[in-house]
Every structure is written in C-alpha cells, then in structure tokens.
Design a protein around this motif. Structure first.
Motif, PDB file in Angstrom:
ATOM      1  N   VAL A 195       1.031  -1.245  -0.382  1.00 45.14           N
ATOM      2  CA  VAL A 195      -0.257   0.285  -0.555  1.00 45.14           C
ATOM      3  C   VAL A 195       0.942   1.108  -0.080  1.00 45.14           C
ATOM      4  N   ASP A 196       2.262   1.149   0.378  1.00 39.50           N
ATOM      5  CA  ASP A 196       2.803   2.490   0.821  1.00 39.50           C
ATOM      6  C   ASP A 196       2.937   2.581  -0.181  1.00 39.50           C
ATOM      7  N   ALA A 197       3.207   1.559  -1.301  1.00 36.30           N
ATOM      8  CA  ALA A 197       4.587   1.608  -2.742  1.00 36.30           C
ATOM      9  C   ALA A 197       2.728   2.312  -3.482  1.00 36.30           C
ATOM     10  N   PHE A 198       1.599   1.572  -3.664  1.00 40.53           N
ATOM     11  CA  PHE A 198       0.329   2.315  -4.223  1.00 40.53           C
ATOM     12  C   PHE A 198       0.644   3.371  -4.362  1.00 40.53           C
ATOM     13  N   THR A 199       0.073   4.384  -2.899  1.00 43.46           N
ATOM     14  CA  THR A 199       0.929   5.908  -2.252  1.00 43.46           C
ATOM     15  C   THR A 199       1.601   6.252  -3.415  1.00 43.46           C
ATOM     16  N   HIS A 200       2.873   5.786  -2.792  1.00 42.91           N
ATOM     17  CA  HIS A 200       3.717   6.676  -3.718  1.00 42.91           C
ATOM     18  C   HIS A 200       3.127   6.507  -5.501  1.00 42.91           C
ATOM     19  N   ALA A 201       2.916   5.798  -6.063  1.00 44.26           N
ATOM     20  CA  ALA A 201       2.119   5.681  -7.173  1.00 44.26           C
ATOM     21  C   ALA A 201       1.071   6.708  -7.079  1.00 44.26           C
ATOM     22  N   ILE A 202       0.340   6.636  -6.802  1.00 45.74           N
ATOM     23  CA  ILE A 202      -0.636   7.514  -6.473  1.00 45.74           C
ATOM     24  C   ILE A 202      -0.753   8.823  -6.639  1.00 45.74           C
ATOM     25  N   GLU A 203       0.496   9.080  -4.935  1.00 43.11           N
ATOM     26  CA  GLU A 203       0.530  10.866  -5.073  1.00 43.11           C
ATOM     27  C   GLU A 203       1.846  11.305  -6.022  1.00 43.11           C
ATOM     28  N   SER A 204       2.044  10.639  -6.699  1.00 47.09           N
ATOM     29  CA  SER A 204       3.123  11.590  -7.938  1.00 47.09           C
ATOM     30  C   SER A 204       2.479  11.192  -9.392  1.00 47.09           C
ATOM     31  N   PHE A 205       1.611  10.072  -9.652  1.00 47.82           N
ATOM     32  CA  PHE A 205       0.314  10.411 -10.560  1.00 47.82           C
ATOM     33  C   PHE A 205      -0.408  12.039 -10.521  1.00 47.82           C
ATOM     34  N   THR A 206      -0.540  12.102  -9.382  1.00 45.60           N
ATOM     35  CA  THR A 206      -1.586  12.975  -9.216  1.00 45.60           C
ATOM     36  C   THR A 206      -0.924  14.575  -8.276  1.00 45.60           C
ATOM     37  N   VAL A 261       5.607  12.881  -3.552  1.00 47.26           N
ATOM     38  CA  VAL A 261       4.664  13.159  -3.380  1.00 47.26           C
ATOM     39  C   VAL A 261       3.990  14.039  -2.372  1.00 47.26           C
ATOM     40  N   ALA A 262       3.000  13.851  -1.214  1.00 47.47           N
ATOM     41  CA  ALA A 262       2.319  15.106  -1.512  1.00 47.47           C
ATOM     42  C   ALA A 262       1.528  14.466   0.212  1.00 47.47           C
ATOM     43  N   GLY A 263       0.484  15.060   0.276  1.00 46.08           N
ATOM     44  CA  GLY A 263      -0.419  15.401   1.184  1.00 46.08           C
ATOM     45  C   GLY A 263      -0.875  13.877   2.516  1.00 46.08           C
ATOM     46  N   VAL A 264      -0.710  12.872   1.742  1.00 43.00           N
ATOM     47  CA  VAL A 264      -0.707  11.611   2.392  1.00 43.00           C
ATOM     48  C   VAL A 264       0.417  11.609   3.167  1.00 43.00           C
ATOM     49  N   HIS A 265       1.620  11.291   2.389  1.00 43.80           N
ATOM     50  CA  HIS A 265       2.723  11.627   3.516  1.00 43.80           C
ATOM     51  C   HIS A 265       2.671  12.678   4.270  1.00 43.80           C
ATOM     52  N   ALA A 266       2.830  13.430   3.715  1.00 43.14           N
ATOM     53  CA  ALA A 266       2.660  15.272   4.923  1.00 43.14           C
ATOM     54  C   ALA A 266       1.998  14.558   6.394  1.00 43.14           C
ATOM     55  N   LEU A 267       0.711  13.802   6.058  1.00 43.83           N
ATOM     56  CA  LEU A 267      -0.164  13.772   7.023  1.00 43.83           C
ATOM     57  C   LEU A 267       0.507  12.141   7.795  1.00 43.83           C
ATOM     58  N   ALA A 268       0.922  11.543   6.806  1.00 49.00           N
ATOM     59  CA  ALA A 268       2.073  10.583   7.870  1.00 49.00           C
ATOM     60  C   ALA A 268       3.137  10.542   8.768  1.00 49.00           C
ATOM     61  N   TYR A 269       3.681  11.481   8.183  1.00 43.52           N
ATOM     62  CA  TYR A 269       5.243  11.543   8.842  1.00 43.52           C
ATOM     63  C   TYR A 269       4.799  11.659  10.159  1.00 43.52           C
ATOM     64  N   PRO A 270       4.088  12.412  11.056  1.00 44.22           N
ATOM     65  CA  PRO A 270       3.595  12.741  12.210  1.00 44.22           C
ATOM     66  C   PRO A 270       3.002  11.573  13.336  1.00 44.22           C
TER      67      PRO A 270
END
Length: 392
Positions: A195-206, A261-270
């Motif tokens: 799911v992490d890898a899928f998140t990389h893919a969809i966040e980079s696509f958008t 990557v963007a918002g998902v990662h920004a909110l995931a870091y904390p």
C-alpha cells in the motif's frame, strides 16, 4: 515550458531473482576492499544476509556488519551508526532491508566524508549542505514498498514527527532488487509495504510536479500493484505475485522520487514520529481520507486511475468515477486487514491538534498536493480518519 522535465535515477539498477549475486561484480569492478554492511536484527535473523556475507568474504574484502537499525529510525540511532563508520576506513556501504535500513545506509555513507552530524543536514532544521557523494553505495531492499533504494531521501524520526535529508549525493550507485529476498515477509508487512508503494504511485501521478515519464512509471506501478497485492498478501508463497510487487515498488519509487509525494505523506510523518506507526501503515490508514478531501482537484487523473484499477464505468460521470476511486482505496486497505481508523492505533481525538501542527511543517510535501490544504483541511482529514468517516 510546463512539459519540460528531467528524470533522475541511480546509475545502475539490477532486477530479478538471484540478482543479489551482482555484488560480486560490483566489488571486482570497483576494486572495493573494505565493506560496511548495514541492516537490522530481523533481516539478519531471517538469514537474508548469509549469501551476501559469503560472497563478500569470498572476494577477499574486509567486512563489518552493523545490524542495529530500528524501525522508524531516530536521529540518535543514525548518529550512533555514523560515529561507528567514521572510526574505520570503509570504501563501500551496502544497505540491506526495508526503508529504515536503506535510509540510514545512504545517509551515513555520504556523511562519512563530511563534517557534522545527521541533525546538521536535516531539511527543516539543518544548516549544512552536502558537498560530495561520500562512499560507494549499494542498496538492496528486502521489502516491496518504500522505494528508498532509488531515492535521494533519508527519513528520520525527530520525536513527535519526522524530518529528512534530501540531496542528489544520497542517490545509490547501484540498486539490486531481488524479489526472492521478499519471499519470507509476513502478511502484514507485505500489505503495508505494498500500500505504501501504491501510495507513492498515486501521489506522484496526481502531484503538481508529475511529468510524462513519471506518469508512465506511476501508471504501470498502480496497475501492477493493484493486480497482485491481494494475491501476495493472502498467498505469501506466490512467487510471481512477489515479483510483481517488487517491480511495482521499484517503478513507484522512480516515479515519486522525480514527481514527489504530497498530502498523504505529509500527514503520515507525524504518525510515525509521535506514535511510532510504521511508515507503510501510516500511509495506508490516511490514503483514502486524504483523497476523500482532495478528489475534486484531480478529477481527470483519478478518472484515469479508475481505468487502471478496474472501477471505471462509461455511464458514470467523471466526478462519480473519481469518487469511486476514493471508495476503492478504502476497500483496498480494509481487504488487506490493515487498520482503517486512527483510533485503532490508540490515537485520541485530543491528539489531532498536535498531529495537525506537525503535518503543517511538511511544507515540501504539501506544496505538491493538487489541492492547497489549510490547517482546517488537515484537521478534518485527521478527524475523519479518527472516526472512520469517509466523507466525500
């Protein structure tokens, strides 16, 4: 022009079962004689380092193994390993493991030839800049998820959040992606990584910084991961599924390194910094809730995603096809038996304000989001994720 772009990746990438043997050729060609192998105790216990250690010693090279990497590594742990590597004269660093081991390996291989410590080079608080590539770096992932082997980013926990080192000098010289090293991954680690890898893919696509080449990588990664993720999680011995996830993770890594990557990662870091939730699970639990907020800003991309993941229907409007993607992201996380609410991790409603404040510090990541996220937006995403309320 808007369509002008650059694409950056490590110099040499080897993919396929058995490619770990490429280390022998690297040692010979590079004439490297003193090797530092960095990993974690679990990888060593599973025996994934045995063949590698034998190859290195068979080539007559000196070998030191540092297997003290911990999940979601802190700056303190990374600094201890850096101090150890500086006490000896190494000419090659091999990182083996998940994203934590690879990130630490990249960072200390570079800082071995620099002054100062890890904290001096962090994005948010550091003041020093890297001036050279340091020691030769070989990155070998044992998970299919982080993409850390092909990025110039090293992520560290800083207490209640995370910070990064990011510089082209952190790029690996050699990457070896051997799917056989992922065969022994347990179900939950497989699920979170994929799911992490899928998140990389969809966040980079958008991402605002996507380009035609990163789109090729991200779209193929989404197709590959979506087709094989459930098979790999529910039938861990399925070697083809493992291979496809490894390749999808590699593609997603190249895509997100270039497009971001963007918002998902920004909110995931904390979540990782404050609550020690693994990076993959942090992304997974937030993925559907972030896109439930931002979908109106990337409808055309999500319509294309709907075709890739098989939810598209011609009789639906573009808006509805985009919304179906959001629902499918939630279904994916649920199908894999990963937590779907922040409260599942012991996070309370009272924690949401601090999580929001820490997410707002991730300006680098938030700047790539197709929707500009205000403090109120971020708090609402956390609140919906806490309640398990997929509002869209």
């Amino acid at each position: 022009m808007k369509n002008d772009f650059s694409l950056i990746s490590p110099i040499e990438i080897h993919f396929g079962e058995g490619t770990i043997k490429e280390v022998k050729g690297i040692l010979k060609n590079q004439k490297r004689r003193n090797v530092c192998l960095i990993s974690d105790p679990i990888v060593r216990k599973l025996g994934l380092l045995n063949e590698l250690e034998e190859m290195i010693r068979a080539e007559g090279a000196g070998l030191t193994v540092l297997d003290e990497v911990e999940p979601e590594p802190s700056v303190i742990v990374a600094q201890k390993l850096l101090d150890k590597i500086r006490r000896q004269s190494f000419d090659l660093v091999i990182g083996v493991g998940g994203g934590s081991a690879l990130d630490i390996s990249k960072a200390i291989a570079v800082l071995a030839t620099h002054e100062g410590g890890i904290s001096d080079y962090l994005n948010l608080t550091g003041t020093k800049k890297l001036s050279n590539k340091g020691l030769t770096k070989v990155m070998i992932p044992t998970t299919a998820g982080t993409g850390a082997e092909v990025t110039d980013i090293a992520v560290f926990s800083t207490g209640d959040s995370k910070d990064v080192m990011t510089d082209k000098h952190l790029l690996a010289d050699y990457v070896i992606v051997d799917p056989a090293l992922t065969y022994s991954l347990p179900k939950r680690v497989t699920a979170a990584g994929a799911v992490d890898a899928f998140t990389h893919a969809i966040e980079s696509f958008t991402s605002k910084h996507s380009n035609p080449l990163t789109d090729i990588f991200s779209k193929d990664a989404m197709w590959r991961i979506n087709n094989w993720i459930r098979v790999a999680v529910w039938n861990g011995e399925h070697k083809e599924a493992r291979r496809q996830l490894s390749l999808g993770s590699l593609e997603a890594g190249i895509s997100f390194y270039n497009a971001g990557v963007a918002g998902v990662h920004a909110l995931a870091y904390p979540l990782g910094g404050q609550f020690k939730v693994s990076h993959g699970e942090s992304n997974a639990v937030l993925l559907p809730y972030v896109y439930a907020k931002i979908w109106p800003s990337c409808i055309s991309q999500l319509v294309e995603v709907s075709r890739i993941i098989g939810t598209h229907h011609e009789d639906r409007s573009n808006r509805d096809n985009a919304r179906y993607v959001v629902a499918e992201l939630f279904n994916l996380v649920s199908d894999l038996d990963l937590p779907t609410k922040l409260s599942d991790y012991g996070i309370s409603k009272g924690d949401l304000d601090q999580l929001t404040d820490n997410a707002l510090k991730q300006v680098r990541l938030l700047g790539r989001s197709p929707m500009n996220l205000s403090r109120q937006d971020i708090y609402e995403i956390y609140l919906n994720a806490f309640e398990g309320n997929l509002k869209f």
